[in-house]
Design a protein around this motif. Sequence first.
Motif, PDB file in Angstrom:
ATOM      1  N   THR A  95      35.770  44.542  35.221  1.00 56.03           N
ATOM      2  CA  THR A  95      35.074  43.484  35.656  1.00 56.03           C
ATOM      3  C   THR A  95      34.065  44.186  36.845  1.00 56.03           C
ATOM      4  O   THR A  95      32.909  43.914  37.234  1.00 56.03           O
ATOM      5  CB  THR A  95      35.848  42.204  36.324  1.00 56.03           C
ATOM      6  OG1 THR A  95      36.477  41.567  35.398  1.00 56.03           O
ATOM      7  CG2 THR A  95      35.078  41.074  37.342  1.00 56.03           C
ATOM      8  N   LYS A  96      34.735  44.919  37.607  1.00 57.25           N
ATOM      9  CA  LYS A  96      34.127  45.531  38.835  1.00 57.25           C
ATOM     10  C   LYS A  96      32.836  46.599  38.203  1.00 57.25           C
ATOM     11  O   LYS A  96      31.530  46.503  38.857  1.00 57.25           O
ATOM     12  CB  LYS A  96      35.008  46.490  39.462  1.00 57.25           C
ATOM     13  CG  LYS A  96      34.478  46.915  41.002  1.00 57.25           C
ATOM     14  CD  LYS A  96      35.405  47.584  41.686  1.00 57.25           C
ATOM     15  CE  LYS A  96      36.184  46.781  42.409  1.00 57.25           C
ATOM     16  NZ  LYS A  96      37.152  47.382  43.419  1.00 57.25           N
ATOM     17  N   ALA A  97      33.242  47.290  37.330  1.00 59.99           N
ATOM     18  CA  ALA A  97      32.018  48.041  36.565  1.00 59.99           C
ATOM     19  C   ALA A  97      30.942  47.232  35.955  1.00 59.99           C
ATOM     20  O   ALA A  97      29.707  47.669  36.260  1.00 59.99           O
ATOM     21  CB  ALA A  97      32.518  48.718  35.398  1.00 59.99           C
TER      22      ALA A  97
ATOM     23  N   LEU B 271      27.610  39.586  44.694  1.00 58.71           N
ATOM     24  CA  LEU B 271      28.120  40.644  44.005  1.00 58.71           C
ATOM     25  C   LEU B 271      28.677  41.914  44.684  1.00 58.71           C
ATOM     26  O   LEU B 271      29.716  42.146  44.433  1.00 58.71           O
ATOM     27  CB  LEU B 271      26.935  41.173  43.033  1.00 58.71           C
ATOM     28  CG  LEU B 271      26.492  40.662  41.720  1.00 58.71           C
ATOM     29  CD1 LEU B 271      25.041  40.961  41.446  1.00 58.71           C
ATOM     30  CD2 LEU B 271      27.534  40.982  40.678  1.00 58.71           C
ATOM     31  N   LYS B 272      28.219  41.850  45.952  1.00 54.30           N
ATOM     32  CA  LYS B 272      28.828  42.977  46.852  1.00 54.30           C
ATOM     33  C   LYS B 272      29.974  42.362  47.381  1.00 54.30           C
ATOM     34  O   LYS B 272      30.920  43.268  47.614  1.00 54.30           O
ATOM     35  CB  LYS B 272      27.659  43.187  48.013  1.00 54.30           C
ATOM     36  CG  LYS B 272      26.411  43.705  47.660  1.00 54.30           C
ATOM     37  CD  LYS B 272      25.333  43.744  48.863  1.00 54.30           C
ATOM     38  CE  LYS B 272      24.266  44.681  48.550  1.00 54.30           C
ATOM     39  NZ  LYS B 272      23.221  44.640  49.716  1.00 54.30           N
ATOM     40  N   SER B 273      29.985  41.082  47.640  1.00 51.95           N
ATOM     41  CA  SER B 273      31.318  40.607  48.304  1.00 51.95           C
ATOM     42  C   SER B 273      32.484  40.628  46.857  1.00 51.95           C
ATOM     43  O   SER B 273      33.602  41.140  47.260  1.00 51.95           O
ATOM     44  CB  SER B 273      31.192  38.975  48.604  1.00 51.95           C
ATOM     45  OG  SER B 273      32.584  38.501  48.858  1.00 51.95           O
ATOM     46  N   LEU B 274      32.076  40.598  45.653  1.00 46.96           N
ATOM     47  CA  LEU B 274      33.091  40.669  44.665  1.00 46.96           C
ATOM     48  C   LEU B 274      33.618  42.296  44.579  1.00 46.96           C
ATOM     49  O   LEU B 274      34.686  42.418  44.333  1.00 46.96           O
ATOM     50  CB  LEU B 274      32.378  40.150  43.273  1.00 46.96           C
ATOM     51  CG  LEU B 274      32.534  38.746  43.084  1.00 46.96           C
ATOM     52  CD1 LEU B 274      31.317  38.301  41.810  1.00 46.96           C
ATOM     53  CD2 LEU B 274      33.780  38.195  42.595  1.00 46.96           C
ATOM     54  N   ILE B 275      32.554  43.032  44.401  1.00 40.06           N
ATOM     55  CA  ILE B 275      32.751  44.462  44.373  1.00 40.06           C
ATOM     56  C   ILE B 275      33.911  44.962  45.462  1.00 40.06           C
ATOM     57  O   ILE B 275      34.765  45.733  45.228  1.00 40.06           O
ATOM     58  CB  ILE B 275      31.540  45.225  44.355  1.00 40.06           C
ATOM     59  CG1 ILE B 275      30.850  45.007  42.839  1.00 40.06           C
ATOM     60  CG2 ILE B 275      31.784  46.816  44.128  1.00 40.06           C
ATOM     61  CD1 ILE B 275      29.375  45.376  42.934  1.00 40.06           C
ATOM     62  N   THR B 276      33.318  44.679  46.658  1.00 33.84           N
ATOM     63  CA  THR B 276      34.437  45.132  47.755  1.00 33.84           C
ATOM     64  C   THR B 276      35.421  44.482  48.080  1.00 33.84           C
ATOM     65  O   THR B 276      36.538  44.771  48.827  1.00 33.84           O
ATOM     66  CB  THR B 276      33.420  45.104  49.146  1.00 33.84           C
ATOM     67  OG1 THR B 276      32.746  43.901  49.492  1.00 33.84           O
ATOM     68  CG2 THR B 276      32.091  45.970  49.044  1.00 33.84           C
ATOM     69  N   LEU B 277      35.686  43.182  47.968  1.00 33.42           N
ATOM     70  CA  LEU B 277      36.805  42.368  48.071  1.00 33.42           C
ATOM     71  C   LEU B 277      37.388  41.395  47.080  1.00 33.42           C
ATOM     72  O   LEU B 277      38.384  41.267  46.881  1.00 33.42           O
ATOM     73  CB  LEU B 277      36.394  41.757  49.611  1.00 33.42           C
ATOM     74  CG  LEU B 277      37.434  40.590  50.221  1.00 33.42           C
ATOM     75  CD1 LEU B 277      38.686  41.647  50.676  1.00 33.42           C
ATOM     76  CD2 LEU B 277      37.025  40.114  51.548  1.00 33.42           C
ATOM     77  N   LYS B 278      36.634  40.626  46.741  1.00 32.45           N
ATOM     78  CA  LYS B 278      36.954  39.318  46.172  1.00 32.45           C
ATOM     79  C   LYS B 278      37.597  39.686  44.789  1.00 32.45           C
ATOM     80  O   LYS B 278      38.699  38.864  44.292  1.00 32.45           O
ATOM     81  CB  LYS B 278      35.710  38.561  45.671  1.00 32.45           C
ATOM     82  CG  LYS B 278      35.323  37.667  47.011  1.00 32.45           C
ATOM     83  CD  LYS B 278      34.242  36.744  46.745  1.00 32.45           C
ATOM     84  CE  LYS B 278      33.823  35.686  47.991  1.00 32.45           C
ATOM     85  NZ  LYS B 278      32.666  34.707  47.470  1.00 32.45           N
ATOM     86  N   ILE B 279      37.173  40.717  43.954  1.00 33.48           N
ATOM     87  CA  ILE B 279      37.878  41.066  42.877  1.00 33.48           C
ATOM     88  C   ILE B 279      39.326  41.372  42.924  1.00 33.48           C
ATOM     89  O   ILE B 279      40.191  40.906  42.343  1.00 33.48           O
ATOM     90  CB  ILE B 279      37.183  42.279  41.843  1.00 33.48           C
ATOM     91  CG1 ILE B 279      35.794  41.695  41.435  1.00 33.48           C
ATOM     92  CG2 ILE B 279      37.950  42.738  40.830  1.00 33.48           C
ATOM     93  CD1 ILE B 279      34.928  42.685  40.758  1.00 33.48           C
TER      94      ILE B 279
END
Length: 350
Positions: free
Chosen positions: A67-69, A138-146
């Motif tokens: 998901t992160k990729a 997207l930045k929030s997901l990549i750095t924290l939310k995922i």
Amino acid sequence: MNKQILSNSIHIAIVLFLTTIGLPCHGQSTAEVATKIKQEIDSIKTEFVGTLQAAASNPENLQSGQTKAACEQILENVNSLQSRINETADLLAKRESDLASKTGLGEAEKLELKQALQSQRKPLEQNKLAAAQLQTELKSLITLKIDSIYEVYKNYLDISGADQARLKVEARINEITLPFLPPKPKPPTPKITPNPSPSPKREIPPPKPVQETLQTDSSPENVDLSGLQTFFQSYLDSFASNDPHDLADHYADRVQYCYAKSPNGWAYKSEILEGAGKFISNFPQRKYFNISIHETEAIGQDVIKINYSFDYEYHGRKFAAGHANVWIKVQLIGDTWRVISFNESVQRRK
């Protein structure tokens, strides 16, 4: 000069103008570029939502890095598109300022070209805002939310089991993807027509609080209005019960709730159950009367907003009386209606 000659003259002027700015008349005009940008932003939104929904179906994607990729690749696409949006906005501004110096254009041609450029600027700004919103998420997901969502999944998996863990992941992801979903067409609004005679005073346990019928000329697709009427009647009847489960069972697992403990306004059903239990303990004797339904509105393919009000008297550890105006949203989840939003305004008289 007649209208046909004037129209042809303006068309030729537009063609010459597009050619001089490096956009061939048989290539892409600024209008076509703006349309393509809109199509691309919609495509990226669809890919973004699909990526997260795949993680909701298979939460291990969160941990494996899949998901992160995917989010990182989508972010690259958004960044590239944002650059093109900025370049196009600069181009529109420059072309508009250059119009004044175009000696080969008449005033009518200049005005038409200016209006054409201005009409393209507004949707371009909307696309720029949409791209910026996607970038932030997207930045929030990549750095924290995922990682945060996966932590929620693992904790619920270890304690409550796979089904409950997946539901929690779905709830988190649905909250993220909601702003990026395309709007649903608004169906016709069903109407609840009250009885012409005033409602009699009702006490606990009351007879039916309201005897009203949902009516609509064209029912929203796949919405069982008779089922909605039955659910709403059952919801009102639950006020009479001294079992808090009777009320709480009408709510979804997670609800926008005006009395929520969380600052974001969300409450789980367990919190509503707890609150109902305390309320019943404080006021075991309750009277409801003058129950009225003021408005119903379909706000989605399977979501109905209802505004109703009532007068009340509560007896128990203390006495309270007043008037409550309530707004709820109910949603057809599977084949069952549930309250997904609750808000009320209370005017206390005693």
